[in-house]
Design an enzyme around this catalytic site. Structure first.
Site, PDB file in Angstrom:
ATOM      1  N   PHE A 102      45.748  34.572  42.181  1.00  0.00           N
ATOM      2  CA  PHE A 102      44.716  35.176  43.015  1.00  0.00           C
ATOM      3  C   PHE A 102      43.508  33.780  42.786  1.00  0.00           C
ATOM      4  O   PHE A 102      42.415  33.813  42.139  1.00  0.00           O
ATOM      5  CB  PHE A 102      44.043  36.178  41.924  1.00  0.00           C
ATOM      6  CG  PHE A 102      44.995  37.374  41.459  1.00  0.00           C
ATOM      7  CD1 PHE A 102      45.435  38.138  42.675  1.00  0.00           C
ATOM      8  CD2 PHE A 102      46.251  37.114  40.847  1.00  0.00           C
ATOM      9  CE1 PHE A 102      46.168  39.289  43.097  1.00  0.00           C
ATOM     10  CE2 PHE A 102      47.191  38.163  40.260  1.00  0.00           C
ATOM     11  CZ  PHE A 102      46.732  38.966  41.194  1.00  0.00           C
TER      12      PHE A 102
ATOM     13  N   ASP B 260      47.439  32.992  47.144  1.00  0.00           N
ATOM     14  CA  ASP B 260      46.108  34.407  47.365  1.00  0.00           C
ATOM     15  C   ASP B 260      46.605  34.668  48.607  1.00  0.00           C
ATOM     16  O   ASP B 260      47.395  33.945  50.001  1.00  0.00           O
ATOM     17  CB  ASP B 260      45.297  33.124  47.387  1.00  0.00           C
ATOM     18  CG  ASP B 260      44.287  34.054  47.643  1.00  0.00           C
ATOM     19  OD1 ASP B 260      43.499  34.071  46.108  1.00  0.00           O
ATOM     20  OD2 ASP B 260      43.607  34.796  48.326  1.00  0.00           O
TER      21      ASP B 260
ATOM     22  N   ASP C 154      44.481  36.799  37.580  1.00  0.00           N
ATOM     23  CA  ASP C 154      42.507  36.678  37.370  1.00  0.00           C
ATOM     24  C   ASP C 154      42.659  37.530  39.266  1.00  0.00           C
ATOM     25  O   ASP C 154      42.190  37.582  40.228  1.00  0.00           O
ATOM     26  CB  ASP C 154      41.280  35.335  37.572  1.00  0.00           C
ATOM     27  CG  ASP C 154      40.013  35.570  38.628  1.00  0.00           C
ATOM     28  OD1 ASP C 154      39.752  37.071  37.428  1.00  0.00           O
ATOM     29  OD2 ASP C 154      39.359  35.316  38.507  1.00  0.00           O
TER      30      ASP C 154
ATOM     31  N   CYS D  58      38.483  42.472  35.597  1.00  0.00           N
ATOM     32  CA  CYS D  58      37.622  42.325  35.969  1.00  0.00           C
ATOM     33  C   CYS D  58      36.976  44.041  36.839  1.00  0.00           C
ATOM     34  O   CYS D  58      35.760  44.530  37.323  1.00  0.00           O
ATOM     35  CB  CYS D  58      36.528  41.172  37.248  1.00  0.00           C
ATOM     36  SG  CYS D  58      37.418  41.753  38.918  1.00  0.00           S
TER      37      CYS D  58
ATOM     38  N   ALA E 294      50.703  37.886  45.246  1.00  0.00           N
ATOM     39  CA  ALA E 294      51.263  37.081  44.087  1.00  0.00           C
ATOM     40  C   ALA E 294      52.413  38.027  43.777  1.00  0.00           C
ATOM     41  O   ALA E 294      53.198  37.142  42.631  1.00  0.00           O
ATOM     42  CB  ALA E 294      50.110  37.091  43.127  1.00  0.00           C
TER      43      ALA E 294
ATOM     44  N   ARG F 109      36.204  28.327  33.050  1.00  0.00           N
ATOM     45  CA  ARG F 109      36.986  28.136  34.206  1.00  0.00           C
ATOM     46  C   ARG F 109      37.089  26.348  33.386  1.00  0.00           C
ATOM     47  O   ARG F 109      38.007  25.721  32.967  1.00  0.00           O
ATOM     48  CB  ARG F 109      36.124  27.420  35.320  1.00  0.00           C
ATOM     49  CG  ARG F 109      36.798  27.810  36.365  1.00  0.00           C
ATOM     50  CD  ARG F 109      36.035  27.405  37.615  1.00  0.00           C
ATOM     51  NE  ARG F 109      34.456  28.005  37.637  1.00  0.00           N
ATOM     52  CZ  ARG F 109      34.203  29.012  38.002  1.00  0.00           C
ATOM     53  NH1 ARG F 109      34.948  29.551  38.985  1.00  0.00           N
ATOM     54  NH2 ARG F 109      32.593  28.981  37.911  1.00  0.00           N
TER      55      ARG F 109
HETATM   56  N1  SAH Z   1      40.359  32.753  40.603  1.00  0.00           N
HETATM   57  C1  SAH Z   1      39.356  33.230  41.166  1.00  0.00           C
HETATM   58  C2  SAH Z   1      38.701  34.004  41.540  1.00  0.00           C
HETATM   59  C3  SAH Z   1      39.962  35.776  42.224  1.00  0.00           C
HETATM   60  S1  SAH Z   1      39.673  36.516  43.131  1.00  0.00           S
HETATM   61  C4  SAH Z   1      38.213  31.969  41.015  1.00  0.00           C
HETATM   62  O1  SAH Z   1      37.959  31.896  39.295  1.00  0.00           O
HETATM   63  O2  SAH Z   1      37.536  31.755  41.655  1.00  0.00           O
HETATM   64  C5  SAH Z   1      40.618  37.579  43.831  1.00  0.00           C
HETATM   65  C6  SAH Z   1      41.335  36.421  44.459  1.00  0.00           C
HETATM   66  O3  SAH Z   1      42.526  37.641  44.752  1.00  0.00           O
HETATM   67  C7  SAH Z   1      40.936  36.461  45.909  1.00  0.00           C
HETATM   68  O4  SAH Z   1      40.950  35.461  46.675  1.00  0.00           O
HETATM   69  C8  SAH Z   1      41.871  37.743  46.706  1.00  0.00           C
HETATM   70  O5  SAH Z   1      42.339  37.215  47.741  1.00  0.00           O
HETATM   71  C9  SAH Z   1      43.136  37.867  46.468  1.00  0.00           C
HETATM   72  N2  SAH Z   1      44.082  38.315  46.803  1.00  0.00           N
HETATM   73  C10 SAH Z   1      43.668  39.996  46.304  1.00  0.00           C
HETATM   74  N3  SAH Z   1      44.761  40.106  46.290  1.00  0.00           N
HETATM   75  C11 SAH Z   1      45.567  39.989  46.406  1.00  0.00           C
HETATM   76  C12 SAH Z   1      47.371  40.007  46.204  1.00  0.00           C
HETATM   77  N4  SAH Z   1      48.139  41.151  46.530  1.00  0.00           N
HETATM   78  N5  SAH Z   1      47.993  38.299  45.650  1.00  0.00           N
HETATM   79  C13 SAH Z   1      47.101  37.477  45.471  1.00  0.00           C
HETATM   80  N6  SAH Z   1      45.947  37.373  46.246  1.00  0.00           N
HETATM   81  C14 SAH Z   1      45.409  38.612  46.158  1.00  0.00           C
END
Ligand code: SAH
Length: 397
Positions: free
Chosen positions: A229, A251, A301, A341, A281, A213
């Site tokens: 995400f 998201d 992410d 991850c 996404a 970050r």
């Molecule tokens: N980058 C964030 C963490 C991401 S965790 C941070 O640093 O705080 C992954 C996220 O992806 C979650 O919030 C989940 O709701 C979202 N997610 C899962 N599948 C998704 C999709 N197909 N499209 C968009 N968001 C998605």
């Protein structure tokens, strides 16, 4: 004494101090240990190897607490392990000198405490007891944490699909002191975040991305940013404080985006500088491609795409698709922050997948930085499974 004897030749990984003993390595069990109880582990030739927690239902039948014969597994043992894990993070608190600092205090096997996660958010402690061994010692661990940290409250969030493999049920609730409020504010390098400790992902926030970050700001000056995400805006706040012109958060979770909006407001960021799109996404990026939209910085992410080896191919396709779409949406010399991850996707494999996406995109792509999980999520060298988060900073020429 409750004891485990391994089959001939199956002591090798323990001699390298890997803490897991799989069911297939065990020849016989003596003393009928109960779930979570401490057993002594011996080789076929009756040489002492380790003391560990017995987990009768799990494929990982024993997780070693210690490789020293004279080490008793008792409250003094847990005090000492907790103390040294906390001590390693202490410098960070000092530099943060902030009661709102958040970090992981105990990262399970990597801190010599298999199955135990302890995260600190300001004055609240969130614990996860994810194995029969850590669960067996729960009361001891809570008492030791209380004595070491004097937190305002300790809250449990033992959740996740792996619990049932350990014969454990989901456990959630206050363990000691006060229950955390619905949102707790944390501070990180000038950014403020509200965290939902009781219902948010993981223990509320992606603490593992802290260092990454902090890098975002550097690439954000005047940039049009797409944060895919986005969750609660962990990357969006430092991007906008770092000078991004605009950030679009995507998201699937509307409540996460609502909290992202609150976090952006909390940091005094004008609402004209960001947009939230609640949706998939993959679909949103395809639509942007059709609309010929362009961005200067894209953050990918995604959640864990592979949780077992059978899903590895599907995961690889997912990573490739989303990276390909992002590369197609970047302006010339645009920057891509891309993460995986999934522990099963190695750094090498991830780089190959991103390289495959680059080839298909027809863009020339360079790696200009590599990213890891934050240092409060250390990877014990005897436990390579501790590594799960890896990222690449790419320039898409
Ligand atoms: N980058 C964030 C963490 C991401 S965790 C941070 O640093 O705080 C992954 C996220 O992806 C979650 O919030 C989940 O709701 C979202 N997610 C899962 N599948 C998704 C999709 N197909 N499209 C968009 N968001 C998605």
């Amino acid at each position: 004494m409750k004891s485990i004897f391994l089959k001939a030749g199956r002591e090798k990984s323990l001699l390298r101090k890997h803490p897991w003993i799989f069911s297939g390595a065990i020849d016989r069990v003596e003393g009928n240990p109960s779930s979570g109880e401490t057993v002594a582990v011996f080789s076929h030739r009756k040489e002492f190897l380790a003391r560990g927690a017995w987990s009768p239902l799990s494929q990982i039948r024993v997780r070693a607490w210690s490789f020293q014969e004279e080490q008793k597994i008792d409250s003094a043992f847990f005090r000492s392990r907790l103390q040294s894990a906390i001590h390693c993070r202490q410098n960070k608190w000092d530099s943060a000198s902030d009661s709102n600092y958040a970090c992981r205090l105990v990262y399970a096997e990597n801190d010599g405490l298999p199955g135990l996660i302890v995260d600190k958010y300001g004055n609240f402690i969130i614990c996860q007891f994810l194995t029969s061994g850590s669960n067996y010692w729960k009361d001891t661990i809570i008492n030791e944490l209380q004595a070491l940290l004097y937190p305002q409250g300790i809250y449990e969030r033992s959740e996740g699909e792996h619990l049932s493999q350990e014969g454990l049920a989901v456990q959630k609730g206050r363990l000691m002191g006060e229950e955390p409020p619905d949102l707790v504010e944390i501070k990180e390098q000038g950014c403020r975040f509200l965290v939902d400790l009781k219902n948010g992902h993981k223990t509320g926030f992606y603490l593992d991305q802290r260092e990454n970050r902090q890098l975002i700001g550097r690439y954000s000056q005047e940039a049009e940013v797409l944060n895919c995400f986005a969750y609660t805006g962990g990357f969006s706040v430092p991007a906008l404080l770092g000078g991004a012109k605009k950030v679009i958060n995507i998201d699937t979770s509307a409540p996460s985006l609502e909290l992202a909006a609150r976090n952006l407001q909390l940091n005094g960021i004008n609402s004209r500088r960001w947009d939230n799109i609640s949706g998939d996404a993959f679909a949103v990026l395809r639509q942007f491609r059709a609309d010929k939209r362009k961005f200067d910085l894209i953050i990918l992410d995604p959640p864990k795409f592979a949780d077992s080896r059978q899903h590895l191919d599907r995961a690889a396709r997912g990573y490739k698709d989303i990276n390909l779409l992002a590369m197609q949406l970047l302006n010339s010399n645009g920057i891509l922050f891309t993460f995986s991850c999934s522990g099963l996707v190695t750094r090498d494999l991830f780089q190959k997948i991103v390289a495959g996406a680059a080839l298909d995109s027809g863009r020339e792509v360079q790696i200009i930085g590599e990213m890891n999980q934050a240092p409060d999520h250390p990877i014990a060298l005897n436990f390579p499974e501790g590594l799960y988060l890896k990222g690449l900073i790419c320039r898409v020429c």
